[in-house]
Scaffold this active site. Structure first.
Site, PDB file in Angstrom:
ATOM      1  N   CYS A 125     -40.973  52.785 100.968  1.00 29.59           N
ATOM      2  CA  CYS A 125     -41.513  53.981 101.837  1.00 29.59           C
ATOM      3  C   CYS A 125     -42.227  53.291 103.033  1.00 29.59           C
ATOM      4  CB  CYS A 125     -42.546  54.385 100.903  1.00 29.59           C
ATOM      5  SG  CYS A 125     -41.896  55.365  99.536  1.00 29.59           S
ATOM      6  N   HIS A 265     -48.707  57.081 104.666  1.00 31.94           N
ATOM      7  CA  HIS A 265     -47.839  57.549 104.024  1.00 31.94           C
ATOM      8  C   HIS A 265     -47.948  58.652 102.744  1.00 31.94           C
ATOM      9  CE1 HIS A 265     -44.232  57.366 101.264  1.00 31.94           C
ATOM     10  NE2 HIS A 265     -44.770  56.758 100.448  1.00 31.94           N
ATOM     11  N   ASN A 295     -43.203  63.250  98.570  1.00 29.56           N
ATOM     12  CA  ASN A 295     -43.228  62.043  99.114  1.00 29.56           C
ATOM     13  C   ASN A 295     -41.346  61.870  99.395  1.00 29.56           C
ATOM     14  OD1 ASN A 295     -42.685  59.187  99.713  1.00 29.56           O
ATOM     15  ND2 ASN A 295     -43.382  58.361  97.612  1.00 29.56           N
TER      16      ASN A 295
HETATM   17  C1  LIG Z   1     -47.127  59.226  88.812  1.00 34.49           C
HETATM   18  C2  LIG Z   1     -48.652  59.506  88.955  1.00 34.49           C
HETATM   19  C3  LIG Z   1     -48.799  60.977  89.689  1.00 34.49           C
HETATM   20  C4  LIG Z   1     -49.259  59.880  87.166  1.00 34.49           C
HETATM   21  O1  LIG Z   1     -50.647  60.221  87.573  1.00 34.49           O
HETATM   22  P1  LIG Z   1     -51.562  59.471  86.856  1.00 34.49           P
HETATM   23  O2  LIG Z   1     -52.835  59.999  86.892  1.00 34.49           O
HETATM   24  O3  LIG Z   1     -51.607  58.121  87.178  1.00 34.49           O
HETATM   25  O4  LIG Z   1     -51.185  59.679  85.301  1.00 34.49           O
HETATM   26  P2  LIG Z   1     -50.440  58.495  84.344  1.00 34.49           P
HETATM   27  O5  LIG Z   1     -49.255  57.786  84.807  1.00 34.49           O
HETATM   28  O6  LIG Z   1     -51.855  57.473  83.743  1.00 34.49           O
HETATM   29  O7  LIG Z   1     -50.246  59.306  83.039  1.00 34.49           O
HETATM   30  C5  LIG Z   1     -51.169  60.079  82.538  1.00 34.49           C
HETATM   31  C6  LIG Z   1     -50.551  61.068  81.410  1.00 34.49           C
HETATM   32  O8  LIG Z   1     -49.815  62.086  82.290  1.00 34.49           O
HETATM   33  C7  LIG Z   1     -48.505  62.480  81.943  1.00 34.49           C
HETATM   34  N1  LIG Z   1     -47.585  62.647  82.859  1.00 34.49           N
HETATM   35  C8  LIG Z   1     -46.975  62.058  83.826  1.00 34.49           C
HETATM   36  N2  LIG Z   1     -46.303  62.895  84.618  1.00 34.49           N
HETATM   37  C9  LIG Z   1     -46.771  64.226  84.036  1.00 34.49           C
HETATM   38  C10 LIG Z   1     -46.283  65.373  84.593  1.00 34.49           C
HETATM   39  N3  LIG Z   1     -45.495  65.761  85.668  1.00 34.49           N
HETATM   40  N4  LIG Z   1     -46.993  66.590  83.901  1.00 34.49           N
HETATM   41  C11 LIG Z   1     -47.722  66.541  82.836  1.00 34.49           C
HETATM   42  N5  LIG Z   1     -48.191  65.196  82.584  1.00 34.49           N
HETATM   43  C12 LIG Z   1     -47.622  64.186  83.020  1.00 34.49           C
HETATM   44  C13 LIG Z   1     -47.969  60.766  81.113  1.00 34.49           C
HETATM   45  O9  LIG Z   1     -47.012  61.143  80.510  1.00 34.49           O
HETATM   46  C14 LIG Z   1     -49.399  60.558  80.546  1.00 34.49           C
HETATM   47  O10 LIG Z   1     -49.655  61.105  79.206  1.00 34.49           O
HETATM   48  P3  LIG Z   1     -49.683  60.064  78.133  1.00 34.49           P
HETATM   49  O11 LIG Z   1     -51.246  59.645  78.520  1.00 34.49           O
HETATM   50  O12 LIG Z   1     -49.775  61.197  77.158  1.00 34.49           O
HETATM   51  O13 LIG Z   1     -48.997  59.034  77.992  1.00 34.49           O
HETATM   52  C15 LIG Z   1     -49.524  58.561  89.537  1.00 34.49           C
HETATM   53  O14 LIG Z   1     -49.612  57.485  88.837  1.00 34.49           O
HETATM   54  C16 LIG Z   1     -49.160  58.286  90.991  1.00 34.49           C
HETATM   55  O15 LIG Z   1     -48.959  58.927  91.830  1.00 34.49           O
HETATM   56  N6  LIG Z   1     -48.697  56.913  91.080  1.00 34.49           N
HETATM   57  C17 LIG Z   1     -48.197  56.178  92.134  1.00 34.49           C
HETATM   58  C18 LIG Z   1     -46.736  56.689  92.819  1.00 34.49           C
HETATM   59  C19 LIG Z   1     -46.493  56.283  94.124  1.00 34.49           C
HETATM   60  O16 LIG Z   1     -47.341  56.193  94.917  1.00 34.49           O
HETATM   61  N7  LIG Z   1     -45.384  56.149  94.161  1.00 34.49           N
HETATM   62  C20 LIG Z   1     -44.564  55.719  95.265  1.00 34.49           C
HETATM   63  C21 LIG Z   1     -45.174  54.615  96.268  1.00 34.49           C
HETATM   64  S1  LIG Z   1     -44.538  54.650  97.558  1.00 34.49           S
END
Ligand SMILES: CC(C)(COP(=O)(O)OP(=O)(O)OC[C@H]1O[C@@H](n2cnc3c(N)ncnc32)[C@H](O)[C@@H]1OP(=O)(O)O)[C@@H](O)C(=O)NCCC(=O)NCCS
Length: 342
Positions: A125, A265, A295
């Site tokens: 990214c 980004h 993204n």
């Molecule tokens: C992926 C992301 C959106 C998840 O959000 P979060 O608030 O961190 O959520 P977590 O990963 O802590 O997961 C929390 C819960 O939500 C759930 N969850 C994940 N995706 C979900 C979705 N689409 N819908 C519903 N629940 C979801 C998980 O399974 C987890 O459930 P659990 O507690 O029963 O295990 C977030 O971590 C994120 O944006 N990370 C960075 C991604 C990024 O920047 N990537 C590219 C870098 S360039």
């Protein structure tokens, strides 16, 4: 005369972005459609990511080059540049059409550019900011005068649409800029690129490279998709995007009040908001497109410029801040000089 890094920088030819154009595919993948594929809701996606919809490139045989070449074609038309006048093309992508040849080579062919240097940059990214930084060096050294930098990714090719934690985040798109010796006082003032390969376990594609070539087993184990440990990536993304912006601000004696636009980004709306808050920049000075494109990896920053081009004034101070797999992170400080042909 003794040349210090400062005098060396002062004496170099300054590069500027003199045109910008973008391309996104027509197909709109809305949250409701994703909620029919995996266990999620529109509310969860909007609250946790800020994304409402993203574009997906449909059509057999269409790869990243399809979008990149559309963005570049539009850029050439908009800047009244003949293909023969381009002397370098750099494509930032993590989803090349092929392992080889490079997508840059394909894009040149598709838009009628021949016999110039062209290559891909892979920094996930952060790829567009890396590629822009390379373009700046070519201009500074006097080795090129008209460079096309295009960031393009077809993330839908790498996404597992049964994995709710990643399939909500990514979309497809391309954005291109023209980089030339600055026609006036404004241009790219400072660039910064960084990486830490220890970040690999948290964000990568397990199979398909030389370490684990494709086999029937890698396919059946779904190892050709994006693997992401979202919470870990989230924390580093906020820290590094803030750090790169702070470093650029300190190096160029800028305060938050001096900055007209943050161009972050677009990975997650919460990452954007947290970065802006830590920098002390109000959200009305932050470029945001994540709600409609998700993204798009190397395309997010040029797509932001394309979207906000009509609001930019010559001399506006912009900070770009990117973060991606690797880990990689990168930033640019520039004053806007585009010819205003929005
Ligand atoms: C992926 C992301 C959106 C998840 O959000 P979060 O608030 O961190 O959520 P977590 O990963 O802590 O997961 C929390 C819960 O939500 C759930 N969850 C994940 N995706 C979900 C979705 N689409 N819908 C519903 N629940 C979801 C998980 O399974 C987890 O459930 P659990 O507690 O029963 O295990 C977030 O971590 C994120 O944006 N990370 C960075 C991604 C990024 O920047 N990537 C590219 C870098 S360039």
């Amino acid at each position: 005369m003794i040349h210090t890094p400062q005098t060396r920088r002062r004496n170099r030819v300054r590069a500027a972005i003199t045109g910008v154009h973008g391309y996104v595919p027509d197909y709109v993948l809305r949250n409701a459609e994703i909620a029919a594929l995996v266990d999620t809701t529109d509310l969860w996606i909007v609250e946790r990511t800020g994304i409402k919809e993203r574009r997906i490139l449909k059509g057999e045989g269409l790869g990243t080059s399809h979008m990149a070449s559309a963005a570049v074609k539009g850029l050439l038309e908009k800047t009244a540049t003949r293909p023969a006048d381009v002397d370098l093309l750099i494509c930032a992508t993590t989803t090349p059409d092929f392992v080889f040849p490079s997508t840059a080579n394909l894009v040149c062919d598709m838009v009628g550019i021949r016999n110039i240097g062209s290559f891909d940059v892979q920094a996930a990214c952060s790829g567009f900011v890396y590629a822009l930084t390379i373009a700046v060096q070519f201009i500074a050294a006097g080795n090129a005068r008209r460079i096309v930098v295009v960031g393009a990714d077809k993330m839908s090719a790498l996404i597992d649409y049964t994995d709710r934690a990643t399939c909500v985040l990514f979309g497809d798109g391309a954005g291109a800029v023209m980089v030339e010796p600055a026609p006036g006082p404004h241009g790219i003032i400072d660039t910064l690129i960084r990486s830490d390969g220890a970040g690999m376990p948290f964000l990568h594609q397990k199979a398909g490279g030389s370490r684990m070539p494709p086999t029937a087993e890698t396919v059946s184990r779904r190892l050709h998709y994006v693997h992401q440990e979202g919470a870990a990536v989230y924390k580093v993304a906020v820290a590094k995007m803030t750090e790169v912006a702070a470093d650029l601000m300190a190096r160029n004696r800028l305060t938050a009040e001096n900055i007209d636009w943050l161009v972050p980004h677009q990975a997650n709306r919460r990452i954007i908001d947290a970065t802006a808050e830590r920098m002390g920049i109000a959200l009305d000075r932050v470029m945001i497109t994540i709600h409609k494109y998700g993204n798009t990896t190397a395309a997010t920053i040029p797509l932001c410029l394309w979207d906000y081009e009509s609001q930019l004034k010559p001399g506006d101070k912009l900070i770009m801040a990117a973060f991606g797999g690797g880990f990689t992170w990168a930033g640019v400080y520039l004053t806007w000089s585009s010819s205003g042909n929005a």
